[in-house]
Design a protein around this motif. Sequence first.
Motif, PDB file in Angstrom:
ATOM      1  N   GLN A 152       0.836  -1.203   0.000  1.00 50.37           N
ATOM      2  CA  GLN A 152       0.000   0.000   0.000  1.00 50.37           C
ATOM      3  C   GLN A 152       0.874   1.259   0.000  1.00 50.37           C
ATOM      4  OE1 GLN A 152      -3.773   0.216   2.437  1.00 50.37           O
ATOM      5  NE2 GLN A 152      -2.592  -1.199   3.703  1.00 50.37           N
ATOM      6  N   ASN A 209      -3.809   1.818  13.294  1.00 53.93           N
ATOM      7  CA  ASN A 209      -4.972   2.343  12.593  1.00 53.93           C
ATOM      8  C   ASN A 209      -5.826   1.168  12.113  1.00 53.93           C
ATOM      9  OD1 ASN A 209      -6.724   3.306  10.480  1.00 53.93           O
ATOM     10  ND2 ASN A 209      -5.472   5.161  10.367  1.00 53.93           N
ATOM     11  N   PRO A 210      -7.006   0.944  12.732  1.00 51.03           N
ATOM     12  CA  PRO A 210      -7.837  -0.214  12.375  1.00 51.03           C
ATOM     13  C   PRO A 210      -8.153  -0.304  10.894  1.00 51.03           C
ATOM     14  CG  PRO A 210      -8.652   0.831  14.368  1.00 51.03           C
ATOM     15  CD  PRO A 210      -7.602   1.737  13.817  1.00 51.03           C
ATOM     16  N   GLU A 211      -8.466   0.807  10.276  1.00 49.26           N
ATOM     17  CA  GLU A 211      -8.810   0.803   8.855  1.00 49.26           C
ATOM     18  C   GLU A 211      -7.615   0.407   7.995  1.00 49.26           C
ATOM     19  OE1 GLU A 211     -10.541   3.884   5.451  1.00 49.26           O
ATOM     20  OE2 GLU A 211     -10.639   4.399   7.579  1.00 49.26           O
ATOM     21  N   LEU A 212      -6.466   1.003   8.329  1.00 51.10           N
ATOM     22  CA  LEU A 212      -5.242   0.655   7.600  1.00 51.10           C
ATOM     23  C   LEU A 212      -4.869  -0.811   7.813  1.00 51.10           C
ATOM     24  CD1 LEU A 212      -2.741   3.653   7.993  1.00 51.10           C
ATOM     25  CD2 LEU A 212      -3.792   2.782   5.891  1.00 51.10           C
ATOM     26  N   ARG A 213      -5.072  -1.287   9.043  1.00 50.88           N
ATOM     27  CA  ARG A 213      -4.712  -2.666   9.370  1.00 50.88           C
ATOM     28  C   ARG A 213      -5.522  -3.652   8.531  1.00 50.88           C
ATOM     29  NH1 ARG A 213      -5.313  -2.253  14.417  1.00 50.88           N
ATOM     30  NH2 ARG A 213      -7.348  -3.229  14.687  1.00 50.88           N
ATOM     31  N   VAL A 214      -6.824  -3.394   8.399  1.00 51.08           N
ATOM     32  CA  VAL A 214      -7.680  -4.266   7.591  1.00 51.08           C
ATOM     33  C   VAL A 214      -7.281  -4.204   6.115  1.00 51.08           C
ATOM     34  CG1 VAL A 214     -10.039  -4.607   6.745  1.00 51.08           C
ATOM     35  CG2 VAL A 214      -9.622  -4.157   9.175  1.00 51.08           C
ATOM     36  N   GLN A 215      -7.038  -2.998   5.621  1.00 50.11           N
ATOM     37  CA  GLN A 215      -6.650  -2.838   4.215  1.00 50.11           C
ATOM     38  C   GLN A 215      -5.305  -3.507   3.937  1.00 50.11           C
ATOM     39  OE1 GLN A 215      -8.469  -1.710   1.776  1.00 50.11           O
ATOM     40  NE2 GLN A 215      -6.828  -2.097   0.293  1.00 50.11           N
ATOM     41  N   ARG A 241      -5.931  -7.185   3.662  1.00 48.93           N
ATOM     42  CA  ARG A 241      -6.617  -7.451   2.398  1.00 48.93           C
ATOM     43  C   ARG A 241      -5.629  -7.401   1.234  1.00 48.93           C
ATOM     44  NH1 ARG A 241     -10.023  -3.594   2.581  1.00 48.93           N
ATOM     45  NH2 ARG A 241     -11.752  -4.762   3.535  1.00 48.93           N
TER      46      ARG A 241
END
Length: 335
Positions: free
Chosen positions: A218, A268-274, A277
């Motif tokens: 990313q 960062n939860p959002e970054l971690r999920v992305q 993925r």
Amino acid sequence: MDATEVVDEQVARDAHDFGVYARTGGWAFALKVARSVRPGGELPGETVKVSAKRFAELAGCSAERVMRYYKAWDKAADDGMVPHFEALAPGAEIDLPDSDVWLSYYSSRSSATSDRGTAITAAAEAEGIRPTKALEVAENPTALRAAILADPSTAQAARTALLDRLKEDPSLQTELARDIARTEELKKAVASETQAATRIGYVRQIVENGQVKTPAGQVIDAPAELRAEAERHLSLIDELDDDEDTGEWATEAYDTVKELVVQTVESNPELRVQERRTKFYSSLQKATKVFEELTLDDAMDLDAIYEDDMLQRLEELQEALNTCIAALRKASPGD
């Protein structure tokens, strides 16, 4: 010493000639040639001057050597430094230029007149050194090799010159690249320097663009803390001298920044999920490509290539795929 001391006439003449040469250098001898050698266009019967060949015979040297003095005087005359040949008669005396100027007109080597010599002379003048020195080195590669092998400063000068030449010499680039590829020690050194440069480039990218690539690939905006740390490490690297090894500094900067990137993603939860993925998709694409390349088209007979663990590995792979597919179906929003 008493100034009134009687001095032998020959000693006095030698001292006088030495003084003239000390002040004028080669000009003193060039004058003898200029006032005695017949210039082009004058016939033997028109002047008491002689040809360069005849002058050389009288002097006991080569005509080529005489002509080098002749040509030096001719160039200086064109520049207004000395009179032209036609204005000089045998025995004429004039005020001569300083000895320091002589070397800018005269070359003691016949190679200076060749295309190669002309190029070397021009390069020497551009560097602010005497062309005769450069020509001497060019005519004795063995001596140059010995100096490079024995003296680090000479080797450094040779390295710098080669790097400058490489920019405009594709053939030399190819030859040097081939030499490196064939020399194990150089291959390792190049690989090490390439790794260091890549790591420094990673850190510099953060400082200059404010973005960073995560382990999964990313590209995200770098937080202020991360950019500050990258800038601190980069400034330390930029302050290193050219001869200092950047390897350890590059590794430290890279490892520090990479760890901060991981912390940024994990915090960062959002970054971690992305990130997860992206990593999953990357692994899936690699596995798909590898499996697509797995083919039996080149096998004439399955019996010839069969191994027990082939079937076992494929069955294990099939089981893993089934498990993965089941998990994804369970996670599907439609289920």
